[in-house]
Motif scaffolding. Structure first.
Motif, PDB file in Angstrom:
ATOM      1  N   PRO A   3      79.161 -20.523  90.452  1.00  0.00           N
ATOM      2  CA  PRO A   3      78.572 -21.141  91.643  1.00  0.00           C
ATOM      3  C   PRO A   3      77.609 -22.265  91.263  1.00  0.00           C
ATOM      4  O   PRO A   3      76.934 -22.197  90.240  1.00  0.00           O
ATOM      5  CB  PRO A   3      77.822 -19.980  92.309  1.00  0.00           C
ATOM      6  CG  PRO A   3      77.688 -18.926  91.270  1.00  0.00           C
ATOM      7  CD  PRO A   3      78.830 -19.101  90.327  1.00  0.00           C
ATOM      8  N   THR A   4      77.598 -23.303  92.070  1.00  0.00           N
ATOM      9  CA  THR A   4      76.728 -24.464  91.857  1.00  0.00           C
ATOM     10  C   THR A   4      75.653 -24.438  92.936  1.00  0.00           C
ATOM     11  O   THR A   4      75.948 -24.101  94.078  1.00  0.00           O
ATOM     12  CB  THR A   4      77.572 -25.746  92.007  1.00  0.00           C
ATOM     13  OG1 THR A   4      78.708 -25.611  91.167  1.00  0.00           O
ATOM     14  CG2 THR A   4      76.809 -26.968  91.589  1.00  0.00           C
ATOM     15  N   PRO A   5      74.424 -24.776  92.582  1.00  0.00           N
ATOM     16  CA  PRO A   5      73.360 -24.707  93.585  1.00  0.00           C
ATOM     17  C   PRO A   5      73.597 -25.647  94.772  1.00  0.00           C
ATOM     18  O   PRO A   5      74.201 -26.712  94.622  1.00  0.00           O
ATOM     19  CB  PRO A   5      72.109 -25.154  92.818  1.00  0.00           C
ATOM     20  CG  PRO A   5      72.447 -25.074  91.389  1.00  0.00           C
ATOM     21  CD  PRO A   5      73.929 -25.186  91.261  1.00  0.00           C
ATOM     22  N   THR A  57      68.160 -26.355  86.313  1.00  0.00           N
ATOM     23  CA  THR A  57      67.403 -25.118  86.101  1.00  0.00           C
ATOM     24  C   THR A  57      67.847 -24.046  87.098  1.00  0.00           C
ATOM     25  O   THR A  57      68.007 -22.868  86.741  1.00  0.00           O
ATOM     26  CB  THR A  57      65.891 -25.396  86.224  1.00  0.00           C
ATOM     27  OG1 THR A  57      65.507 -26.210  85.111  1.00  0.00           O
ATOM     28  CG2 THR A  57      65.077 -24.123  86.198  1.00  0.00           C
ATOM     29  N   THR A  58      68.077 -24.440  88.341  1.00  0.00           N
ATOM     30  CA  THR A  58      68.516 -23.459  89.340  1.00  0.00           C
ATOM     31  C   THR A  58      69.887 -22.886  88.973  1.00  0.00           C
ATOM     32  O   THR A  58      70.114 -21.676  89.087  1.00  0.00           O
ATOM     33  CB  THR A  58      68.543 -24.089  90.740  1.00  0.00           C
ATOM     34  OG1 THR A  58      67.238 -24.566  91.040  1.00  0.00           O
ATOM     35  CG2 THR A  58      68.975 -23.093  91.801  1.00  0.00           C
ATOM     36  N   PHE A  59      70.763 -23.750  88.492  1.00  0.00           N
ATOM     37  CA  PHE A  59      72.088 -23.284  88.046  1.00  0.00           C
ATOM     38  C   PHE A  59      71.942 -22.221  86.953  1.00  0.00           C
ATOM     39  O   PHE A  59      72.614 -21.188  86.971  1.00  0.00           O
ATOM     40  CB  PHE A  59      72.880 -24.488  87.525  1.00  0.00           C
ATOM     41  CG  PHE A  59      74.246 -24.183  86.989  1.00  0.00           C
ATOM     42  CD1 PHE A  59      75.320 -23.951  87.844  1.00  0.00           C
ATOM     43  CD2 PHE A  59      74.475 -24.153  85.616  1.00  0.00           C
ATOM     44  CE1 PHE A  59      76.589 -23.682  87.339  1.00  0.00           C
ATOM     45  CE2 PHE A  59      75.741 -23.890  85.103  1.00  0.00           C
ATOM     46  CZ  PHE A  59      76.802 -23.652  85.961  1.00  0.00           C
ATOM     47  N   THR A  86      61.124 -26.247  92.900  1.00  0.00           N
ATOM     48  CA  THR A  86      60.784 -24.961  93.507  1.00  0.00           C
ATOM     49  C   THR A  86      61.591 -24.743  94.786  1.00  0.00           C
ATOM     50  O   THR A  86      62.130 -23.655  95.018  1.00  0.00           O
ATOM     51  CB  THR A  86      59.270 -24.905  93.822  1.00  0.00           C
ATOM     52  OG1 THR A  86      58.567 -25.154  92.609  1.00  0.00           O
ATOM     53  CG2 THR A  86      58.863 -23.551  94.366  1.00  0.00           C
ATOM     54  N   ASP A  87      61.702 -25.791  95.608  1.00  0.00           N
ATOM     55  CA  ASP A  87      62.489 -25.680  96.848  1.00  0.00           C
ATOM     56  C   ASP A  87      63.929 -25.313  96.558  1.00  0.00           C
ATOM     57  O   ASP A  87      64.510 -24.444  97.216  1.00  0.00           O
ATOM     58  CB  ASP A  87      62.531 -27.040  97.577  1.00  0.00           C
ATOM     59  CG  ASP A  87      61.259 -27.304  98.333  1.00  0.00           C
ATOM     60  OD1 ASP A  87      60.414 -26.388  98.410  1.00  0.00           O
ATOM     61  OD2 ASP A  87      61.113 -28.435  98.844  1.00  0.00           O
ATOM     62  N   THR A  88      64.521 -26.003  95.596  1.00  0.00           N
ATOM     63  CA  THR A  88      65.931 -25.754  95.282  1.00  0.00           C
ATOM     64  C   THR A  88      66.117 -24.325  94.769  1.00  0.00           C
ATOM     65  O   THR A  88      67.086 -23.649  95.139  1.00  0.00           O
ATOM     66  CB  THR A  88      66.444 -26.793  94.262  1.00  0.00           C
ATOM     67  OG1 THR A  88      66.310 -28.087  94.845  1.00  0.00           O
ATOM     68  CG2 THR A  88      67.898 -26.561  93.904  1.00  0.00           C
ATOM     69  N   ALA A  89      65.167 -23.866  93.959  1.00  0.00           N
ATOM     70  CA  ALA A  89      65.265 -22.490  93.458  1.00  0.00           C
ATOM     71  C   ALA A  89      65.253 -21.501  94.630  1.00  0.00           C
ATOM     72  O   ALA A  89      66.077 -20.587  94.694  1.00  0.00           O
ATOM     73  CB  ALA A  89      64.122 -22.205  92.502  1.00  0.00           C
ATOM     74  N   ILE A  90      64.351 -21.716  95.577  1.00  0.00           N
ATOM     75  CA  ILE A  90      64.231 -20.790  96.699  1.00  0.00           C
ATOM     76  C   ILE A  90      65.451 -20.880  97.614  1.00  0.00           C
ATOM     77  O   ILE A  90      65.999 -19.868  98.052  1.00  0.00           O
ATOM     78  CB  ILE A  90      62.920 -21.057  97.466  1.00  0.00           C
ATOM     79  CG1 ILE A  90      61.733 -20.669  96.568  1.00  0.00           C
ATOM     80  CG2 ILE A  90      62.881 -20.285  98.792  1.00  0.00           C
ATOM     81  CD1 ILE A  90      60.383 -21.045  97.111  1.00  0.00           C
ATOM     82  N   ARG A  91      65.900 -22.113  97.851  1.00  0.00           N
ATOM     83  CA  ARG A  91      67.076 -22.330  98.693  1.00  0.00           C
ATOM     84  C   ARG A  91      68.295 -21.579  98.156  1.00  0.00           C
ATOM     85  O   ARG A  91      69.210 -21.233  98.891  1.00  0.00           O
ATOM     86  CB  ARG A  91      67.379 -23.834  98.710  1.00  0.00           C
ATOM     87  CG  ARG A  91      68.079 -24.353  99.924  1.00  0.00           C
ATOM     88  CD  ARG A  91      68.393 -25.837  99.743  1.00  0.00           C
ATOM     89  NE  ARG A  91      67.245 -26.713  99.938  1.00  0.00           N
ATOM     90  CZ  ARG A  91      66.743 -27.012 101.130  1.00  0.00           C
ATOM     91  NH1 ARG A  91      67.263 -26.497 102.215  1.00  0.00           N
ATOM     92  NH2 ARG A  91      65.711 -27.811 101.228  1.00  0.00           N
ATOM     93  N   ASN A  92      68.306 -21.342  96.846  1.00  0.00           N
ATOM     94  CA  ASN A  92      69.434 -20.657  96.223  1.00  0.00           C
ATOM     95  C   ASN A  92      69.073 -19.226  95.800  1.00  0.00           C
ATOM     96  O   ASN A  92      69.683 -18.664  94.884  1.00  0.00           O
ATOM     97  CB  ASN A  92      69.938 -21.482  95.038  1.00  0.00           C
ATOM     98  CG  ASN A  92      70.593 -22.776  95.497  1.00  0.00           C
ATOM     99  OD1 ASN A  92      71.758 -22.783  95.883  1.00  0.00           O
ATOM    100  ND2 ASN A  92      69.839 -23.874  95.501  1.00  0.00           N
TER     101      ASN A  92
END
Ligand SMILES: C[S@@+](CC[C@H](N)C(=O)[O-])C[C@H]1O[C@@H](n2cnc3c(N)ncnc32)[C@H](O)[C@@H]1O
Ligand SMILES: [Zn+2]
Lengths: 221, 134
Positions: A3-5, A57-59, A86-92
């Motif tokens: 999966p991709t963020p 990093t989220t990936f 941080t937003d992207t991490a939380i969104r995923n």
């Protein structure tokens, strides 16, 4: 395919994920098993330089790379990139991972020889000069320039990292670094291959650019 | 910024790399605002692996800076990470609360070598140097 963020940021302030970002994701995916075996049963310190939107990093957090015993440092000069990461991490749904965002010029703020996995999609576009780091958070045009331009041969920033690699990486550490053809990565490989083991992980034509990701690690003794 | 991160941060000034005083940074307890964040779950194996890696003396120093002087003087060791007993678990749980759940949301810290002050705002530490030091 892993999966991709899902990424949604203000691209007037942070770098929008592009072919270079995706090539790094593909490289990490390709090396997933290699990394999980290399860092099995210990804590891994993952450090991304210039996370921008936070996609890479989220990936890695999403796919527990290298293992579920990892902590993640995301270091950018651009304050908007830290918020976006941080937003992207939380969104995923990665709020259960150990993520720290740090405003830092390259790895200057991190103790030497502590990073197990370094990932860097640098500003690599050749340009005459690189602007100074703005004192003002709202100078968004300059932040975006800094995401792209890499000075002579586009190598100014990347070269700083390569020159310090020996004091950045842990004994067992590896670095994934993206280059474009105009960075002349073959020359770099030639110059560094006595001391480092260097692998071309992925390369791809993207528009008129040829992008490549190399993996650096210490030669086994 | 989570407490554990203090075990990895040093002064950004390059000249301080040759000194032993660039790590850990010295945290100003009177200016640091702490919060507990429970989003990361307790995982004993993760904690044991973290402990293997941390520099305990730096943990002690930063804890003392922030007003906590109740930590054991020596790093806890676990003979066998696959069979942790109840006492071990209690120690690990406390360390989880300190190292992972405790975060500095606002604060400042100084390099013990050059004296430069860095700030934490909105939980994000800023280790960039002003142009004259960079
Ligand atoms: C090409 S973008 C990559 C963004 C993201 N990692 C991606 O792949 O989509 C380069 C990033 O490096 C950051 N950067 C540029 N110079 C830097 C420096 N000296 N230290 C830390 N980060 C830097 C920029 O702010 C930008 O976020
Ligand atoms: Zn200093």
């Amino acid at each position: 395919m892993l999966p991709t963020p899902y990424v949604k940021c203000d691209y007037e302030k942070v770098y929008e994920p592009a072919e270079d970002s995706f090539l790094l994701l593909d490289s990490l995916e390709k090396d997933q098993l290699y990394l999980s075996e290399r860092f099995n049963n210990t804590l891994s310190v993952v450090c991304e330089l210039g996370p921008g939107s936070g996609i890479i990093t989220t990936f890695m957090m999403q796919n527990t790379m290298p293992t579920n015993n990892s902590i993640y440092f995301a270091l950018d000069i651009n304050p908007w990139a830290l918020e976006a990461t941080t937003d992207t991490a939380i969104r995923n749904s990665c709020e259960k991972s150990y993520l720290e965002t740090i405003q830092s010029n390259l790895t200057s703020s991190i103790r030497n020889n502590e990073i197990d996995i370094l990932v860097f999609n640098p500003p690599y576009v050749p340009a005459e000069t690189i602007p100074d780091i703005p004192m003002d958070k709202n100078d968004i045009d300059t932040w975006l320039d800094l995401a792209l331009v890499g000075g002579e041969d586009g190598m100014k920033i990347t070269q700083l990292v390569l020159d310090q690699l020996d004091s950045i990486l842990s004994i067992n550490g590896v670095a994934y670094i993206l280059f474009c053809a105009r960075n002349k990565p073959e020359n770099i490989v030639k110059l560094m291959k006595n001391q480092w083991s260097i692998e071309l992980v992925e390369h791809r034509k993207a528009g008129w650019e040829v992008l490549s990701v190399y993996r650096f690690s210490r030669k086994s003794l | 910024m989570k407490f554990l991160t203090t075990n990895f941060l040093k002064c950004s000034v390059q000249a301080c790399d040759t000194s032993n005083d660039n790590f850990p940074l010295s945290y100003d307890g009177s200016k640091c605002q702490l919060e507990q964040d429970e989003s990361i779950e307790f995982n004993p194996e993760f904690l044991v692996n973290i402990l293997d890696r941390v520099e305990w003396s730096a943990i002690l120093q930063v804890a003392a800076d922030l007003g906590n002087t109740s930590l054991p003087p020596n790093k806890p060791i676990f003979e066998d990470k696959n069979s942790l007993n109840e006492d071990d678990m209690a120690i690990l749980r406390d360390l989880h609360i300190l190292l992972i759940q405790t975060s500095i949301v606002e604060g400042e810290m100084k390099c013990k070598n050059c004296g430069h002050t860095y700030y934490i705002k909105n939980s994000i530490p800023n280790l960039l140097l002003p142009p004259h030091l960079a």
